[in-house]
Design an enzyme around this catalytic site. Structure first.
Site, PDB file in Angstrom:
ATOM      1  N   ARG A   1     -34.102  72.996 -22.477  1.00 43.91           N
ATOM      2  CA  ARG A   1     -34.186  72.173 -21.265  1.00 43.91           C
ATOM      3  C   ARG A   1     -35.318  71.151 -21.322  1.00 43.91           C
ATOM      4  O   ARG A   1     -36.380  71.416 -21.877  1.00 43.91           O
ATOM      5  CB  ARG A   1     -34.375  73.071 -20.033  1.00 43.91           C
ATOM      6  CG  ARG A   1     -33.188  73.974 -19.766  1.00 43.91           C
ATOM      7  CD  ARG A   1     -33.449  74.944 -18.607  1.00 43.91           C
ATOM      8  NE  ARG A   1     -32.231  75.678 -18.293  1.00 43.91           N
ATOM      9  CZ  ARG A   1     -31.876  76.829 -18.869  1.00 43.91           C
ATOM     10  NH1 ARG A   1     -32.663  77.374 -19.796  1.00 43.91           N
ATOM     11  NH2 ARG A   1     -30.746  77.430 -18.528  1.00 43.91           N
TER      12      ARG A   1
ATOM     13  N   HIS B   1     -29.616  71.069 -23.769  1.00 43.63           N
ATOM     14  CA  HIS B   1     -28.907  71.036 -25.056  1.00 43.63           C
ATOM     15  C   HIS B   1     -28.244  69.689 -25.351  1.00 43.63           C
ATOM     16  O   HIS B   1     -27.115  69.625 -25.819  1.00 43.63           O
ATOM     17  CB  HIS B   1     -27.860  72.141 -25.107  1.00 43.63           C
ATOM     18  CG  HIS B   1     -28.415  73.527 -25.104  1.00 43.63           C
ATOM     19  ND1 HIS B   1     -29.644  73.841 -25.631  1.00 43.63           N
ATOM     20  CD2 HIS B   1     -27.886  74.703 -24.627  1.00 43.63           C
ATOM     21  CE1 HIS B   1     -29.855  75.157 -25.496  1.00 43.63           C
ATOM     22  NE2 HIS B   1     -28.816  75.693 -24.891  1.00 43.63           N
TER      23      HIS B   1
ATOM     24  N   HIS C   1     -26.845  77.895 -32.002  1.00 41.74           N
ATOM     25  CA  HIS C   1     -26.713  78.630 -30.741  1.00 41.74           C
ATOM     26  C   HIS C   1     -25.708  79.783 -30.863  1.00 41.74           C
ATOM     27  O   HIS C   1     -24.928  80.023 -29.944  1.00 41.74           O
ATOM     28  CB  HIS C   1     -26.293  77.671 -29.621  1.00 41.74           C
ATOM     29  CG  HIS C   1     -26.566  78.186 -28.236  1.00 41.74           C
ATOM     30  ND1 HIS C   1     -25.842  79.212 -27.677  1.00 41.74           N
ATOM     31  CD2 HIS C   1     -27.461  77.802 -27.298  1.00 41.74           C
ATOM     32  CE1 HIS C   1     -26.281  79.441 -26.439  1.00 41.74           C
ATOM     33  NE2 HIS C   1     -27.274  78.599 -26.191  1.00 41.74           N
TER      34      HIS C   1
ATOM     35  N   ASP D   1     -34.023  84.846 -20.453  1.00 48.20           N
ATOM     36  CA  ASP D   1     -33.669  83.473 -20.820  1.00 48.20           C
ATOM     37  C   ASP D   1     -34.981  82.724 -20.995  1.00 48.20           C
ATOM     38  O   ASP D   1     -35.283  81.785 -20.260  1.00 48.20           O
ATOM     39  CB  ASP D   1     -32.784  82.828 -19.753  1.00 48.20           C
ATOM     40  CG  ASP D   1     -32.132  81.525 -20.231  1.00 48.20           C
ATOM     41  OD1 ASP D   1     -32.345  81.160 -21.409  1.00 48.20           O
ATOM     42  OD2 ASP D   1     -31.428  80.878 -19.445  1.00 48.20           O
TER      43      ASP D   1
ATOM     44  N   GLU E   1     -32.512  81.737 -30.519  1.00 43.89           N
ATOM     45  CA  GLU E   1     -32.509  80.323 -30.894  1.00 43.89           C
ATOM     46  C   GLU E   1     -33.904  79.866 -31.331  1.00 43.89           C
ATOM     47  O   GLU E   1     -34.762  79.589 -30.492  1.00 43.89           O
ATOM     48  CB  GLU E   1     -32.042  79.465 -29.717  1.00 43.89           C
ATOM     49  CG  GLU E   1     -30.717  79.882 -29.121  1.00 43.89           C
ATOM     50  CD  GLU E   1     -30.544  79.353 -27.714  1.00 43.89           C
ATOM     51  OE1 GLU E   1     -30.534  78.120 -27.533  1.00 43.89           O
ATOM     52  OE2 GLU E   1     -30.442  80.178 -26.775  1.00 43.89           O
TER      53      GLU E   1
END
Length: 375
Positions: free
Chosen positions: A100, A125, A199, A273, A339
């Site tokens: 982000r 992304h 990803h 996250d 990631e």
């Protein structure tokens, strides 16, 4: 002479038997009529990786368990049409900027840039039409001791609001032991920001396993992580993991702490996250960023990277509306993304490792997915 000839032939056959193989085949066409290619790399131990030119996507990753049974350990779709119609970053190459950027804005050399806002107020992304939904060119496909496939993409100046014309390249390489190496390279003709990653969303029990992936055991060598606000943007703080549900240094099942509503960070992320600041930092050679294991099957994945951060995403937005491989309904917790990356929103945080790339100073990120079996 005869004995020497037999020895030479035997040596040649031995090398061939251990060689990794690369094959390519048509994978269908996109709605605009462009053809998509699938490249499959297969190692001597049965590990294989299939990559689509669409999104330079790791579409399938087959790995054996302790009994030799192969399973696909990545979530995704069975059909190319689904990757195009309902993209969800499954296994895709992410760019220009993974993760982000707050408000879809950043400033470089005094000039402000506005990016597409496809994640509430943020750009995520690449802004919704990023490199994950572009059909990359297949440059080369080679078999040998290491099988490889090279993909390239030209991103014009101003693409998704980013400055600079960028030539990007992704190289997938599978060796005889089944280690999948992914090299991201890019050059630009003017200053810009680049943050590329893969990803893939993993379940070491096999995609679609009824128990999901939250019993997978995760280890992350990071003593700090970057907490976020309610928009999932890093605050700029590097917070110690000690004493929190974010401490994966000794390894634990993902389900531990996943639903701990007493931790505001878990509430913000709907689970994990978050970006972990790897203790190793930015390195010249890939070093360990994560270890993911399914104790029941014995399948193990190690993720190595040259980058300083690792986003751990526990599939919190899988809502049962995604119909994946083998008609599996993907739900929250059915997979985990690991990631490697520069930190999220780093163009707006001077204390984070810079994602700036200049002409004559190419971008490079090397990561490895190394699979093995714990017996």
């Amino acid at each position: 002479m005869a004995g020497a000839a037999i020895f030479a032939m035997s040596a040649t056959l031995s090398v061939q038997a251990q060689a990794a193989e690369a094959t390519q085949a048509p994978a269908g066409t996109l709605s605009d009529g462009s053809a998509v290619t699938a490249v499959t790399l297969t190692a001597d131990n049965g590990v294989s990786a299939t990559i689509l030119s669409f999104g330079a996507t790791l579409e399938k990753f087959m790995a054996p368990d302790r009994d030799g049974k192969l399973a696909d350990i990545t979530l995704g779709y069975d059909k190319l049409a689904d990757y195009e119609a309902r993209p969800n970053y499954w296994g895709a190459t992410i760019g220009r900027y993974a993760n982000r950027i707050a408000g879809g804005q950043f400033t470089l050399d005094g000039k402000s840039y506005q990016l597409p806002q496809n994640d509430g107020e943020n750009s995520l992304h690449g802004g919704g039409k990023g490199w994950d939904v572009q059909n990359w060119k297949v440059v080369s496909v080679k078999s040998g001791p290491v099988a490889s496939a090279v993909f390239s993409l030209m991103s014009p100046d101003g693409d998704a609001g980013y400055p600079g014309a960028v030539n990007a390249r992704v190289t997938y390489s599978l060796d005889e032991a089944g280690s999948l190496r992914i090299e991201f390279d890019a050059t630009t003709n003017k200053p810009t920001v680049i943050n590329m990653t893969n990803h893939a969303i993993f379940n070491m029990a096999g995609e679609g396993a009824p128990q999901g992936a939250m019993q997978n055991v995760l280890t992350v060598p990071a003593s700090h992580y970057t907490p976020v606000n309610d928009k999932l943007i890093p605050t700029g703080e590097l917070r110690p993991v000690a004493g929190t549900v974010f401490d994966f240094r000794k390894g634990k099942a993902l389900e531990q702490g996943l639903r701990d509503g007493t931790d505001q960070q878990i509430v913000y992320g709907r689970g994990f996250d978050h970006n972990f600041a790897l203790d190793k930092g930015l390195t010249k050679k890939p070093e360990l960023a994560a270890r993911l294991e399914d104790p029941a099957s014995g399948r193990v994945l190690e993720v190595l990277t040259t980058e300083p951060g690792l986003q751990v995403y526990s599939g919190n937005f899988l809502d049962g509306t995604y119909i994946g491989k083998h008609h599996h309904v993907y739900r929250m917790g059915d997979g985990i993304a690991l990631e490697p990356q520069k930190f999220p929103d780093s163009p707006n945080h001077s204390n984070f490792v810079s994602a700036r790339v200049d002409p004559g100073k190419p971008y490079r990120h090397v990561m490895i997915y190394r699979v093995s079996v714990d017996r």
